[in-house]
Design an enzyme around this catalytic site. Structure first.
Site, short mmCIF file in Angstrom:
data_model
loop_
_atom_site.label_atom_id
_atom_site.label_comp_id
_atom_site.label_asym_id
_atom_site.label_seq_id
_atom_site.Cartn_x
_atom_site.Cartn_y
_atom_site.Cartn_z
N LYS A 12 31.17 -19.61 15.61
CA LYS A 12 32.39 -20.14 15.01
C LYS A 12 31.99 -21.03 13.85
O LYS A 12 30.86 -21.52 13.74
CB LYS A 12 33.22 -20.95 16.03
CG LYS A 12 32.50 -22.17 16.63
CD LYS A 12 32.50 -23.42 15.76
CE LYS A 12 31.79 -24.59 16.42
NZ LYS A 12 31.55 -25.73 15.47
N PRO A 95 21.04 -19.74 15.01
CA PRO A 95 20.16 -20.92 15.05
C PRO A 95 20.77 -22.02 15.92
O PRO A 95 21.99 -22.15 16.03
CB PRO A 95 20.07 -21.35 13.58
CG PRO A 95 21.33 -20.81 12.95
CD PRO A 95 21.63 -19.54 13.67
N MET A 96 19.89 -22.80 16.55
CA MET A 96 20.34 -23.91 17.39
C MET A 96 20.53 -25.16 16.54
O MET A 96 19.89 -25.32 15.50
CB MET A 96 19.32 -24.16 18.50
CG MET A 96 19.17 -22.99 19.48
SD MET A 96 17.81 -23.25 20.63
CE MET A 96 18.33 -24.77 21.45
N GLY A 97 21.41 -26.04 17.00
CA GLY A 97 21.64 -27.29 16.29
C GLY A 97 22.20 -27.07 14.91
O GLY A 97 21.93 -27.84 13.99
N GLY A 99 25.73 -26.21 14.34
CA GLY A 99 27.18 -26.36 14.24
C GLY A 99 27.94 -25.06 14.34
O GLY A 99 29.13 -25.01 14.04
N GLY A 103 25.33 -22.31 21.65
CA GLY A 103 25.18 -22.61 23.06
C GLY A 103 26.50 -22.52 23.81
O GLY A 103 26.58 -21.98 24.91
N SER A 105 29.11 -20.74 22.93
CA SER A 105 29.50 -19.33 22.96
C SER A 105 28.72 -18.59 24.04
O SER A 105 29.28 -17.75 24.77
CB SER A 105 29.26 -18.69 21.60
OG SER A 105 29.74 -17.37 21.57
N ASP A 137 33.44 -27.24 23.01
CA ASP A 137 33.69 -26.02 22.24
C ASP A 137 33.77 -24.77 23.12
O ASP A 137 34.15 -23.71 22.63
CB ASP A 137 32.58 -25.80 21.21
CG ASP A 137 32.68 -26.75 20.03
OD1 ASP A 137 33.72 -27.44 19.91
OD2 ASP A 137 31.73 -26.81 19.22
#
Length: 289
Positions: A12, A95-97, A99, A103, A105, A137
């Protein structure tokens, strides 16, 4: 043979993010517009006849007990008393971190998949409520609709957004959400807006100035994109996006993105592909795109 299913975990972006106050429990009230994108991670679930939850590959730097996929599966087991387990594999692309909600999702897709495979029969509303205990989220991904959100991001109103393509660029840094929301310089008193009064002129991210100051790599991306279109950071970063009318326009700029940044082009969607994939599973239809 135990049943198995492969489902997407889409990203998102926040078309805007306004912080309207801070609550007594330390959380922040906000308003945002969640735009779902196509693509994302791919998760495959295979039911096992014991209660063990197995995940492969392990996510580097994330302890198993902290992984939202594992936590979601165990939360569903606890909620329903299910004695079955699952083997889960992840093809990680987001990619992590960044935005992008990767995670969250993953957690939502896990709840949706296992609710089906384990025949738990929880409603979407019940799954979303369970998901909210894992992260603010998660509910938007469970409900599978682009949405206007209020509260801590969990009060959702479905919202159809005009078809667009998005170029998303992520610099090689991970932004700490806790660090941003605890920063004393963060704007916390944006005036609430009515959903019927939304306009693109109001679109901004109240976290962006702080993130650009603390993470110069994000500011570099913003300044680069400004040569082509209006950039907006999603969530607390580090990803920055811009909107295009056509895929061709977005791909043209994608080709010019410096190689030390991660980037992709995705179509904005109002309905998550995960729900269509689940319908295909039930009907035995060939997978939809």
């Amino acid at each position: 043979m135990m049943p198995s299913i492969s489902l997407s975990a889409p990203p998102k972006i926040n078309l805007f993010l306004h912080i309207t106050g801070q609550r007594d429990d330390g959380y922040h009230n906000l308003q945002t517009l969640f735009q779902l994108l196509d693509g994302g991670d791919l998760l495959t679930f295979t039911v096992t006849d014991n209660s063990e939850i197995r995940l492969s590959p392990q996510v580097e730097g994330v302890a198993e007990e902290d992984n939202l996929i594992i936590r979601a599966a165990r939360a569903l087991q606890k909620k329903t008393g299910c004695k079955l387990g699952c083997s889960i594999t992840v093809d990680k692309k987001l990619p992590m971190g960044a935005g992008l909600g990767g995670g969250s999702s993953n957690a939502a897709t896990t709840l949706l998949a296992l609710n089906t495979l384990w025949q738990c029969h929880l409603s979407l509303v019940e799954l979303a409520k369970l998901g909210s205990t894992l992260g603010a989220d998660v509910p938007v991904f469970v409900m599978g609709r682009s949405a206007f959100a209020e509260g801590i991001g969990d009060k959702l109103t479905p919202f159809d957004i005009a078809n667009s393509w998005y170029l998303v660029i992520t610099p090689p840094c991970k932004v700490s959400t806790g660090e941003i929301f605890s920063n004393p310089q963060l704007t916390r008193h944006s005036l609430p807006i009515k959903i019927r009064a939304l306009s693109e002129e109001q679109y901004r991210n109240d976290c962006q100035a702080i993130v650009e100051e603390l993470y110069p790599q994000v500011k570099e991306v913003v300044e680069w994109i400004e040569n082509f279109a209006k950039p907006v950071m999603t969530g607390t970063g580090a990803s920055v996006f811009c909107r295009w009318e056509t895929q061709a326009e977005a791909n043209k700029v994608l080709a010019a993105v410096p190689q030390h940044w991660s980037a992709f082009v995705a179509r904005g969607v109002n309905h998550s592909q995960v729900h269509q994939q689940l319908r295909d599973f039930f009907t035995g239809a060939s997978p939809s795109g």
